[in-house]
Design a protein around this motif. Structure first.
Motif, PDB file in Angstrom:
ATOM      1  N   ASN A  72       0.830  -1.210   0.000  1.00 58.63           N
ATOM      2  CA  ASN A  72       0.000   0.000   0.000  1.00 58.63           C
ATOM      3  C   ASN A  72       0.863   1.258   0.000  1.00 58.63           C
ATOM      4  O   ASN A  72       0.556   2.252  -0.689  1.00 58.63           O
ATOM      5  CB  ASN A  72      -0.914   0.007   1.229  1.00 58.63           C
ATOM      6  CG  ASN A  72      -2.076  -0.968   1.084  1.00 58.63           C
ATOM      7  OD1 ASN A  72      -2.416  -1.373  -0.025  1.00 58.63           O
ATOM      8  ND2 ASN A  72      -2.683  -1.336   2.201  1.00 58.63           N
ATOM      9  N   THR A  75       2.256   1.663  -3.492  1.00 60.44           N
ATOM     10  CA  THR A  75       1.204   2.101  -4.421  1.00 60.44           C
ATOM     11  C   THR A  75       0.922   3.581  -4.259  1.00 60.44           C
ATOM     12  O   THR A  75       0.780   4.327  -5.243  1.00 60.44           O
ATOM     13  CB  THR A  75      -0.073   1.283  -4.173  1.00 60.44           C
ATOM     14  OG1 THR A  75       0.216  -0.095  -4.361  1.00 60.44           O
ATOM     15  CG2 THR A  75      -1.179   1.704  -5.118  1.00 60.44           C
ATOM     16  N   PRO A  91      -3.127   5.929   0.611  1.00 60.64           N
ATOM     17  CA  PRO A  91      -2.697   4.538   0.856  1.00 60.64           C
ATOM     18  C   PRO A  91      -1.341   4.461   1.537  1.00 60.64           C
ATOM     19  O   PRO A  91      -1.095   3.551   2.335  1.00 60.64           O
ATOM     20  CB  PRO A  91      -2.656   3.927  -0.551  1.00 60.64           C
ATOM     21  CG  PRO A  91      -3.612   4.750  -1.347  1.00 60.64           C
ATOM     22  CD  PRO A  91      -3.479   6.137  -0.816  1.00 60.64           C
ATOM     23  N   GLY A  95      -0.848   2.668   4.944  1.00 66.56           N
ATOM     24  CA  GLY A  95       0.105   1.570   4.949  1.00 66.56           C
ATOM     25  C   GLY A  95       1.152   1.726   6.031  1.00 66.56           C
ATOM     26  O   GLY A  95       1.606   0.740   6.631  1.00 66.56           O
TER      27      GLY A  95
END
Length: 535
Positions: A72, A75, A91, A95
């Protein structure tokens, strides 16, 4: 245990207790060993289960969660680097938080496993290198929305290579964790199989012990006891001349000897018991004859004795009316004495009859509503209550099981006594209380009358015992004796509260039984059978 011990051999002196002690000791030793083995097998399987459920499986799950948290982050950073929009960093932020949570769970799980701890350190080093090289600089860089972040474009190749190393470290860690979980599962299966074999063996040994104990008890105890029972039954069937012979352990033989001595004693006692039975039959016949005479006396008292009294009273009064003008004042006084004596004798006879009938004539056990009994009592005593100005209060009264007539006599005696023995200067105040106390109802009748000295608390319940002259308070001293007899017949107790004053508090108890449903006829009988007031 030998099948038939007849007082010979090395075990002849062994008692049942010794046989049982030896057998139980051996059985306990075997069961203790089996129990220790079973506990070891259970502990091993439980330990392996805990290792698999609490360590190996959660470690693998948390490793996967750590990988998801890092993916995450990658990303979010990559999306922000390509677009320059800050919302693509959400994210990454989530994360980062998930990474901290997963690490907080994973570290304690790998603390005792050096390889798993080394794998986690390798993952953390790779993740720290990627975050230092790419994640933090890109997230901290400013950018124009819609345009790539310059530093992300410059370090794109390095970032991919760095994150691949993170993926490789995570793959190695998860592979090792999967192998550890598989190994733990294999060990657990082997421990469960071993545990099942151990418990199967324990069950077989217990069954074998049970069979051995049963057979030993049958041969050494049960069979000799059956023989003893057979011998005793011969005696109980009337064969008192049959001797009791017993085999088996020493204490059973002693028991047989005691039974034999008891048989001889029974033979001696039989003749005495027969003589006692004959004497008891004679006494029973005498008691029946005496009861018949008492019944005859009651009949005579209610008919033959009262008839002469009525004649004495009637003819004396007739003599006064016919020759009253010829008699002086003293003669009138003598006639009044004779009439009064005859009337008091008749009242005394009636009261004695009522006293003797308690529990003998009136004995119709049914549910009795004491509220109706109390209402009927106040109605019957309405004249005396009105003349004295008495005030009666009462708690809610229960329904009990008893004889309505006797309970009516009890209630009227207590209320009429409270009215009769009042103080001249004030009107009677009477309170009836009732409360449940376990299996009993406790009642009290309290008044503000002249009271009773504690020294006479027992004497007043004796028949014909009076504390005052007939001129001061009329009556014949039977009322409270009848109350005591009625209460005791119903399974209760009556007494005077010696601590209450001024006045008197009569307390009594009645059993608190579950009343049966009352029918209309029972209710009518309860009202109709409330007895007449007694002195």
């Amino acid at each position: 245990m030998p099948e038939d011990v007849r007082g010979q051999g090395p075990f002849s002196a062994w008692t049942t207790r010794r046989w049982l002690l030896v057998g139980v000791s051996l059985a306990l030793a075997v069961l203790t060993a089996l129990g220790a083995l079973g506990i070891w097998a259970l502990d091993r399987s439980s330990s392996l289960t805990a290792q698999l459920v609490d360590v190996r499986s959660p470690a693998l799950v948390d490793s996967v969660r750590l990988e998801a948290a890092l993916v995450n982050q990658e990303t979010g950073v990559r999306g922000y680097g390509l677009s320059g929009r800050r919302e693509f960093l959400d994210p990454y932020t989530q994360g980062t938080a998930d990474e901290r949570t997963a690490l907080g769970r994973l570290r304690p799980l790998v603390r005792g496993d050096s390889r798993a701890a080394a794998d986690l350190d390798a993952v953390l080093r790779a993740a720290a290198a990627w975050q230092q090289l790419i994640a933090r600089p890109v997230a901290a860089a400013s950018a124009t929305p819609g345009e790539p972040v310059p530093i992300a474009t410059e370090r794109a190749d390095e970032g991919r290579a760095s994150f691949d190393r993170v993926r490789d470290a995570l793959g190695v860690q998860q592979e090792h964790l999967r192998q550890a979980r598989v190994t733990a599962g294999t060990e657990l299966d082997a421990a469960v199989r071993l545990r099942n074999r151990v418990f199967t063996a324990i069950a077989a040994v217990i069954v074998l012990l049970a069979v051995l104990v049963f057979e030993g008890l049958r041969r050494g105890i049960t069979r000799p006891l059956e023989r003893l029972g057979t011998e005793v039954r011969q005696v109980t069937r009337g064969r008192f001349d049959h001797p009791v012979i017993v085999t088996g352990p020493a204490d059973l033989r002693r028991l047989g000897g005691d039974v034999e001595a008891m048989r001889r004693r029974l033979v001696e006692e039989l003749s005495f018991a027969e003589r006692a039975r004959e004497l008891l039959a004679e006494q029973s016949a005498e008691l029946r004859r005496s009861n018949a005479e008492l019944e005859q006396f009651a009949y005579v008292a209610s008919h033959d004795l009262q008839e002469p009294l009525r004649k004495v009273s009637s003819f004396t009064q007739l003599l006064q009316r016919r020759y009253g003008d010829q008699l002086d004042e003293r003669a009138d006084q003598y006639i009044a004495f004779a009439v009064d004596g005859a009337n008091r004798m008749q009242t005394l006879i009636n009261d004695l009859l009522a006293f003797s009938r308690v529990g003998r004539v009136h004995n119709q056990q049914s549910t009795v509503d004491l509220e109706r009994i109390a209402d009927a009592t106040e109605e019957a005593l309405s004249v005396a209550l009105e003349e004295s100005g008495a005030e009666i209060t009462r708690d809610p009264l229960p329904t009990v099981v008893g004889d309505a007539t006797q309970l009516g006599m009890l209630w009227q005696n207590l209320i009429s006594n409270a009215v009769k023995f009042r103080r001249p200067e004030r009107a009677p105040r009477i309170h009836v209380a009732a409360r449940r106390d376990g299996d009993l109802w406790r009642f009290s009748v309290t008044d503000n009358g002249i009271g009773i000295d504690p020294e006479f608390a027992e004497k007043v319940f004796v028949i014909f015992q009076r504390l005052h002259t007939k001129d001061a308070y009329p009556g014949n001293g039977i009322g409270l004796a009848m109350c005591k007899k009625i209460v005791e017949f119903h399974g209760g107790a009556i007494a005077i509260d010696p601590e209450y004053g001024p006045g008197t508090r009569m307390t009594f108890t009645l059993p608190a039984r579950q009343p049966e449903p009352e029918t209309a006829s029972t209710a009518a009988a309860t009202e109709a059978e409330a007895g007449e007031p007694r002195s």
